[in-house]
Design a protein around this motif. Structure first.
Motif, PDB file in Angstrom:
ATOM      1  N   ILE B 135     -28.018 -23.996 145.023  1.00 30.87           N
ATOM      2  CA  ILE B 135     -26.693 -24.008 145.630  1.00 30.87           C
ATOM      3  C   ILE B 135     -25.713 -24.422 144.559  1.00 30.87           C
ATOM      4  O   ILE B 135     -25.983 -25.359 143.793  1.00 30.87           O
ATOM      5  CB  ILE B 135     -26.637 -24.969 146.833  1.00 30.87           C
ATOM      6  CG1 ILE B 135     -27.409 -24.385 148.009  1.00 30.87           C
ATOM      7  CG2 ILE B 135     -25.190 -25.235 147.236  1.00 30.87           C
ATOM      8  CD1 ILE B 135     -27.349 -25.210 149.269  1.00 30.87           C
ATOM      9  N   LYS B 136     -24.617 -23.693 144.517  1.00 28.46           N
ATOM     10  CA  LYS B 136     -23.645 -23.973 143.457  1.00 28.46           C
ATOM     11  C   LYS B 136     -22.272 -24.187 144.084  1.00 28.46           C
ATOM     12  O   LYS B 136     -21.853 -23.411 144.952  1.00 28.46           O
ATOM     13  CB  LYS B 136     -23.595 -22.789 142.494  1.00 28.46           C
ATOM     14  CG  LYS B 136     -22.856 -23.086 141.214  1.00 28.46           C
ATOM     15  CD  LYS B 136     -22.989 -21.927 140.235  1.00 28.46           C
ATOM     16  CE  LYS B 136     -22.070 -20.794 140.617  1.00 28.46           C
ATOM     17  NZ  LYS B 136     -22.150 -19.651 139.710  1.00 28.46           N
ATOM     18  N   THR B 137     -21.616 -25.207 143.660  1.00 30.96           N
ATOM     19  CA  THR B 137     -20.257 -25.433 144.139  1.00 30.96           C
ATOM     20  C   THR B 137     -19.349 -25.657 142.933  1.00 30.96           C
ATOM     21  O   THR B 137     -19.770 -26.217 141.933  1.00 30.96           O
ATOM     22  CB  THR B 137     -20.213 -26.632 145.116  1.00 30.96           C
ATOM     23  OG1 THR B 137     -18.878 -26.805 145.564  1.00 30.96           O
ATOM     24  CG2 THR B 137     -20.679 -27.918 144.461  1.00 30.96           C
ATOM     25  N   GLY B 138     -18.164 -25.151 143.034  1.00 31.29           N
ATOM     26  CA  GLY B 138     -17.282 -25.279 141.880  1.00 31.29           C
ATOM     27  C   GLY B 138     -15.830 -25.044 142.247  1.00 31.29           C
ATOM     28  O   GLY B 138     -15.485 -24.823 143.413  1.00 31.29           O
ATOM     29  N   GLY B 139     -15.016 -25.096 141.259  1.00 30.22           N
ATOM     30  CA  GLY B 139     -13.593 -24.867 141.471  1.00 30.22           C
ATOM     31  C   GLY B 139     -12.928 -24.489 140.167  1.00 30.22           C
ATOM     32  O   GLY B 139     -13.498 -24.695 139.081  1.00 30.22           O
ATOM     33  N   GLY B 140     -11.767 -23.917 140.289  1.00 28.05           N
ATOM     34  CA  GLY B 140     -11.085 -23.504 139.076  1.00 28.05           C
ATOM     35  C   GLY B 140      -9.674 -23.047 139.346  1.00 28.05           C
ATOM     36  O   GLY B 140      -9.097 -23.342 140.403  1.00 28.05           O
ATOM     37  N   ILE B 141      -9.147 -22.314 138.393  1.00 23.39           N
ATOM     38  CA  ILE B 141      -7.788 -21.790 138.526  1.00 23.39           C
ATOM     39  C   ILE B 141      -7.801 -20.298 138.206  1.00 23.39           C
ATOM     40  O   ILE B 141      -8.627 -19.816 137.437  1.00 23.39           O
ATOM     41  CB  ILE B 141      -6.799 -22.514 137.580  1.00 23.39           C
ATOM     42  CG1 ILE B 141      -7.375 -22.577 136.158  1.00 23.39           C
ATOM     43  CG2 ILE B 141      -6.462 -23.904 138.090  1.00 23.39           C
ATOM     44  CD1 ILE B 141      -6.416 -23.135 135.139  1.00 23.39           C
ATOM     45  N   GLU B 142      -6.864 -19.624 138.831  1.00 22.16           N
ATOM     46  CA  GLU B 142      -6.785 -18.180 138.653  1.00 22.16           C
ATOM     47  C   GLU B 142      -5.339 -17.819 138.336  1.00 22.16           C
ATOM     48  O   GLU B 142      -4.408 -18.426 138.885  1.00 22.16           O
ATOM     49  CB  GLU B 142      -7.237 -17.490 139.940  1.00 22.16           C
ATOM     50  CG  GLU B 142      -7.556 -16.028 139.773  1.00 22.16           C
ATOM     51  CD  GLU B 142      -8.537 -15.565 140.831  1.00 22.16           C
ATOM     52  OE1 GLU B 142      -9.681 -15.258 140.485  1.00 22.16           O
ATOM     53  OE2 GLU B 142      -8.164 -15.517 142.015  1.00 22.16           O
ATOM     54  N   TRP B 143      -5.162 -16.823 137.491  1.00 26.71           N
ATOM     55  CA  TRP B 143      -3.828 -16.456 137.026  1.00 26.71           C
ATOM     56  C   TRP B 143      -3.765 -14.956 136.812  1.00 26.71           C
ATOM     57  O   TRP B 143      -4.711 -14.351 136.324  1.00 26.71           O
ATOM     58  CB  TRP B 143      -3.542 -17.172 135.707  1.00 26.71           C
ATOM     59  CG  TRP B 143      -2.274 -16.783 135.028  1.00 26.71           C
ATOM     60  CD1 TRP B 143      -1.014 -17.155 135.369  1.00 26.71           C
ATOM     61  CD2 TRP B 143      -2.140 -15.953 133.867  1.00 26.71           C
ATOM     62  NE1 TRP B 143      -0.094 -16.614 134.497  1.00 26.71           N
ATOM     63  CE2 TRP B 143      -0.764 -15.867 133.562  1.00 26.71           C
ATOM     64  CE3 TRP B 143      -3.045 -15.264 133.054  1.00 26.71           C
ATOM     65  CZ2 TRP B 143      -0.274 -15.127 132.483  1.00 26.71           C
ATOM     66  CZ3 TRP B 143      -2.554 -14.527 131.983  1.00 26.71           C
ATOM     67  CH2 TRP B 143      -1.185 -14.476 131.709  1.00 26.71           C
ATOM     68  N   GLY B 144      -2.679 -14.360 137.196  1.00 29.54           N
ATOM     69  CA  GLY B 144      -2.518 -12.936 136.956  1.00 29.54           C
ATOM     70  C   GLY B 144      -1.516 -12.314 137.888  1.00 29.54           C
ATOM     71  O   GLY B 144      -0.712 -13.006 138.526  1.00 29.54           O
ATOM     72  N   MET B 145      -1.566 -10.983 137.958  1.00 26.78           N
ATOM     73  CA  MET B 145      -0.669 -10.254 138.842  1.00 26.78           C
ATOM     74  C   MET B 145      -1.445  -9.904 140.106  1.00 26.78           C
ATOM     75  O   MET B 145      -2.404  -9.137 140.046  1.00 26.78           O
ATOM     76  CB  MET B 145      -0.160  -8.982 138.162  1.00 26.78           C
ATOM     77  CG  MET B 145       0.779  -8.199 139.054  1.00 26.78           C
ATOM     78  SD  MET B 145       1.547  -6.847 138.181  1.00 26.78           S
ATOM     79  CE  MET B 145       2.817  -7.743 137.318  1.00 26.78           C
ATOM     80  N   PRO B 146      -1.041 -10.467 141.235  1.00 25.62           N
ATOM     81  CA  PRO B 146      -1.858 -10.296 142.439  1.00 25.62           C
ATOM     82  C   PRO B 146      -1.775  -8.879 142.994  1.00 25.62           C
ATOM     83  O   PRO B 146      -0.827  -8.146 142.724  1.00 25.62           O
ATOM     84  CB  PRO B 146      -1.245 -11.300 143.414  1.00 25.62           C
ATOM     85  CG  PRO B 146       0.176 -11.419 142.993  1.00 25.62           C
ATOM     86  CD  PRO B 146       0.176 -11.244 141.503  1.00 25.62           C
TER      87      PRO B 146
END
Lengths: 321, 249
Positions: B135-146
């Motif tokens: 099981i993997k849990t994580g988080g982050g950020i995303e950037w770009g043109m939606p």
């Protein structure tokens, strides 16, 4: 390895099952040359925005009148966009504008020619004369594709800064003299590629955002609405308080007119969804100022009235097939 | 699986230790008795980098009148799109600061349109080995043109010529340098939960990512050319399901 394959199969099956309801197919494009079933007709009429551009060419007046009456009877016309030319000698008594006004119930958007805005020391007086000559017009578009059309047609090189200077002169003149006489539209920027959005952002920074949103509407010419993604930031940001009209749209192929409307107009279409356009004007009723008649046209050969050619879209909208 | 093995080995050793000690004290080993086993080496994680390719499917329900709040309806259908992604994911040899690895990725949302739906992301995660799977849990950020699928406008035209509409859109809070206008991108955090199976070479993973995107909800009313507004915005959860297949690089 066996466990790996079992696990893979299980989650793949689960994922595909979960996605099953999400498959959306594009609407089946009708054969524009065929007879339309009720669903095609209803869908097109439902999505259609009842506004059309008209070249103010006197030789087509009879065919224009006929086509507009047919559209009006079918309830599929509410407004037209007509040019008010500076050159041509008939600018303040245009018979096409008079004819449209005489039909009643059709709103006219007057397109003030780009040449009124270039090196014109009498700009304010010209605007006063236009207002006096066309009391039936409430919406005036100040120029059209200013930085691309003028120089593209052999005119002088002009800039968006020059345009905004002219727009502000006209805007200030109207607000000072006749604040309730008219609602203005900006020159239409191009709707695909980056030129239009960047130019619109410059317009915003050059003073557009200081104008009253009740007095001015943003105009965009959008032939490829799916390529309008760069507009979404500026229209919901700097210019979020302003209304938007698409003043030219369409496709240069009569056999695709209907599917263009079905795919781009109305609820769920890019004009509404991305550009939040209240109105969409089909580019042109007849584009035949110089032969051959362009394939955006809803009618062709207007000199053959009453036996002029009608596009499949016009036939559908007028219920004549 | 390795962690489970380590735990089992540890439990086994602890269980044997008193007996072993006792045996040493009471009955010294003889030549015929087996020598005590050396303590096993600490089990090594399945570490390394994977190149992953994935498919994601978004469905959400934020555009209707009462949907300024996410209703948790993953299978609603007001926005509906499928995405493709590619990701490089690195697993550490040992956990560092509670983290098992990190990744960078690119996702193309709604592959029909090239002008929008280009997103870059980076993520950190922790995985837990449950023997049969992780099981993997994580988080982050995303950037770009939606993707433009997140823009929606619902119009209502009155017979008196009035127009009312509601425009819902992801708020642009970032610039994509070098192209277009100055506020044409979005930047937002996300959280992710997945289950995966990692072999020596291949990886397969399925999970859910919840993006926390700030949406604008702009209401317009135009009556006789007088315009009224009601603008609001709020962070909105936009989840998608994903499946990834990868191989070790």
């Amino acid at each position: 390895m066996k466990r790996f394959l079992l696990f893979s199969s299980l989650i793949l099956a689960t994922f595909l099952t979960a996605c099953e309801n999400g498959v959306h197919l594009s609407p089946i494009t009708p054969s524009d040359t065929g007879v339309f079933d009720n669903n095609t007709t209803q869908d097109t009429v439902y999505k259609w925005s009842p506004y059309v551009g008209i070249h103010a060419t006197n030789e087509a007046t009879d065919a224009y009148r006929d086509a507009l009456i047919l559209l009006k009877r079918a309830g599929n016309i509410k407004g037209v966009r007509v040019g008010i030319d500076k050159e041509g000698g008939q600018r303040l008594s245009n018979p096409v504008i008079r004819m449209v006004g005489s039909l009643g119930g059709i709103d006219i958007l007057g397109l003030i020619d780009n040449y009124y805005l270039i090196n014109n020391p009498n700009m304010e007086q010209d605007i006063d004369q236009i207002f006096a000559a066309y009391p039936e017009i409430h919406y005036f578009q100040v120029g059209n594709e200013f930085t691309t059309i003028v120089s593209g047609n052999g005119g002088p090189a002009v800039t968006i800064e020059q345009y905004m200077t002219s727009l502000k002169r006209i805007y200030d003149h109207i607000q000072n003299r006749l604040p309730n006489r008219a609602v203005l539209l900006t020159q239409a920027t191009l709707g695909s590629g980056l030129h239009g959005p960047v130019e619109l952002e410059k317009m915003a920074k050059l003073g557009l955002t200081q104008m009253d949103p009740n007095k001015i509407i943003i105009a965009i010419n959008s032939y490829d609405p799916n390529g309008s993604s760069e507009y979404t930031g500026i229209l919901s940001g700097l210019l979020g308080r302003y209304r938007v009209w698409v003043t030219e749209a369409g496709i240069s192929n009569p056999n695709l007119h209907i599917s263009y409307v079905q795919n781009n107009y109305g609820k769920g279409g890019p004009f509404q969804n991305y550009l939040r356009a209240e109105r969409v004007y089909w580019f042109i009723m007849w584009g035949g100022d110089g032969p051959p008649d362009v394939d955006f046209s809803l009618i062709k050969n207007p000199r053959n009235f009453p036996n002029y050619w009608k596009s499949p879209l016009l036939q559908l909208l007028t219920g004549s097939r | 699986m390795k962690t489970a093995n380590r735990i089992c080995s540890l439990v086994f050793l602890i269980a044997l230790w008193p007996l072993d000690t006792l045996a040493q004290n009471e009955n010294p080993p003889t030549i015929t008795e087996p020598l005590p086993k050396p303590p096993p080496k600490k089990a090594e994680r399945n570490h390394g980098a994977y190149l992953k390719f994935g498919l994601a499917h978004w469905q959400g329900d934020i555009f209707n009148q009462d949907l300024t709040q996410w209703r948790g309806n993953v299978f609603g259908s007001d926005y509906n799109l499928t995405s493709l992604n590619v990701e490089i994911e690195t697993y550490f040899t040992n956990n560092h600061a509670l983290l098992s690895g990190w990744s960078i990725g690119y996702r193309k949302d709604d592959i029909k349109y090239m002008d929008a739906g280009h997103m870059l992301s980076t993520k950190i995660f922790r995985d837990f080995d449950l023997k049969v799977l992780e099981i993997k849990t994580g988080g982050g950020i995303e950037w770009g043109m939606p993707s433009l699928n997140f823009d929606n406008t619902i119009f209502e035209y009155g017979k008196d010529g009035s127009v009312r509409y509601r425009h819902t859109y992801p708020e642009k809070n970032s610039n994509i340098p070098g192209v277009g206008t100055t506020q044409d991108g979005v930047f937002y955090p996300f959280g992710e939960l997945s289950i995966l199976e990692r072999g020596r070479v291949f990886l397969i993973e399925v999970g859910i990512r919840i993006n926390v995107i700030r949406f604008g909800f702009d209401n317009y009313e135009i009556v006789k050319d007088k315009i009224n507004y009601d603008f609001s915005n709020k962070p909105t959860m936009a989840p998608y399901l994903f499946i990834n297949i990868g191989f070790k690089i």
